[in-house]
Scaffold this active site. Structure first.
Site, short mmCIF file in Angstrom:
data_model
loop_
_atom_site.label_atom_id
_atom_site.label_comp_id
_atom_site.label_asym_id
_atom_site.label_seq_id
_atom_site.Cartn_x
_atom_site.Cartn_y
_atom_site.Cartn_z
N PHE A 21 7.29 42.07 90.06
CA PHE A 21 6.62 42.06 91.35
C PHE A 21 5.13 42.25 91.21
CE2 PHE A 21 10.90 43.45 92.61
CZ PHE A 21 11.13 42.70 93.76
N ASP A 22 4.36 41.43 91.93
CA ASP A 22 2.96 41.74 92.17
C ASP A 22 2.94 42.97 93.08
OD1 ASP A 22 0.10 41.28 92.36
OD2 ASP A 22 0.51 40.52 94.38
N LEU A 23 1.81 43.65 93.14
CA LEU A 23 1.72 44.85 93.98
C LEU A 23 0.97 44.57 95.28
CD1 LEU A 23 2.22 47.86 94.40
CD2 LEU A 23 0.20 48.34 92.98
#
Length: 234
Positions: A21-23
């Site tokens: 996941f990107d944040l």
């Protein structure tokens, strides 16, 4: 490509061995804090403050890279601006930030289903962990992957490669990974590592940035179904 479309016209349903996941713009709505910290940074270093729309271009990619590309900064000036920015961001990371609705439940569902998860963010790992700890998300992640504090690991492709390598060390099967993000940096970085990307529409990217993504989802429910290999009713 929408959730239900594939190059052959059949539904996109996969079984993933791990999810990255990107944040910013994917797990958390951090843009208000980032743009506010950028405004304060430009003021502090005596540079003109950009408009809100212009500042949004800084949300997502490594900041030092964007400063060098968009401003007439030398490498030393960009490094100084980054240090000033981080001083302001220490507060805004937690105060002007929020977890997108449904994300906590999504991470809980993936953990319950035995799917290893990790972040692969351009934020330095220490800052990313501090944010995730603050919002109670760390316990649902197998690993927190991010950029290095000294920017030697900053580009998204480097962060993804690092995260996959660290997951492998933990015994995670990385043969079928998928990246979840909101900007074309996520798509490009994942592609450089032969990883497909699912784009989320609630983030900060434009529709054009989804080019090259495997699928685009507009809700956490859609994302959950795709990540867990469950088909949704049309």
């Amino acid at each position: 490509m929408s959730l239900h479309e594939s190059p052959t016209g059949s539904e996109v349903v996969r079984s993933w061995s791990c999810v990255l996941f990107d944040l910013d713009g994917t797990l958390t709505d951090s843009a208000p804090g980032i743009t506010r910290s950028l405004e304060r940074m430009f003021e502090a270093i005596g540079r003109p403050v950009h408009s809100e729309d212009e500042l949004m271009a800084y949300v997502g990619p490594p900041l030092v890279t964007t400063l060098r590309a968009r401003e007439d900064f030398t490498a030393a000036e960009a490094d100084h601006a980054l240090a000033v920015y981080r001083g302001f961001a220490e507060e805004s990371d937690l105060v002007d930030n929020a977890v997108f609705p449904g994300i906590l439940g999504l991470l809980q569902s993936l953990q319950a289903d035995g799917v290893p998860t990790a972040t692969a963010t351009s934020k330095p790992t220490g800052r990313a962990r501090r944010i995730l700890d603050h919002f109670g998300l760390t316990e649902y992640l197998t690993f927190v992957g991010g950029a290095s504090d000294d920017e030697t690991r900053a580009e998204k492709a480097e962060v993804i490669a690092y995260t996959l390598a660290e997951l492998e060390k933990l015994g995670v099967d990385t043969s079928r990974p998928v990246m979840v993000g909101d900007r074309f940096y996520d798509v490009e970085g994942a592609s450089a590592n032969d990883v497909p990307t699912i784009m989320v529409e609630w983030g900060y990217g434009s529709p054009a940035e989804a080019k090259g993504a495997m699928a685009v989802v507009h809700s956490v429910d859609q994302l959950r179904s795709l990540l867990l290999g469950q088909a949704l009713a049309a």
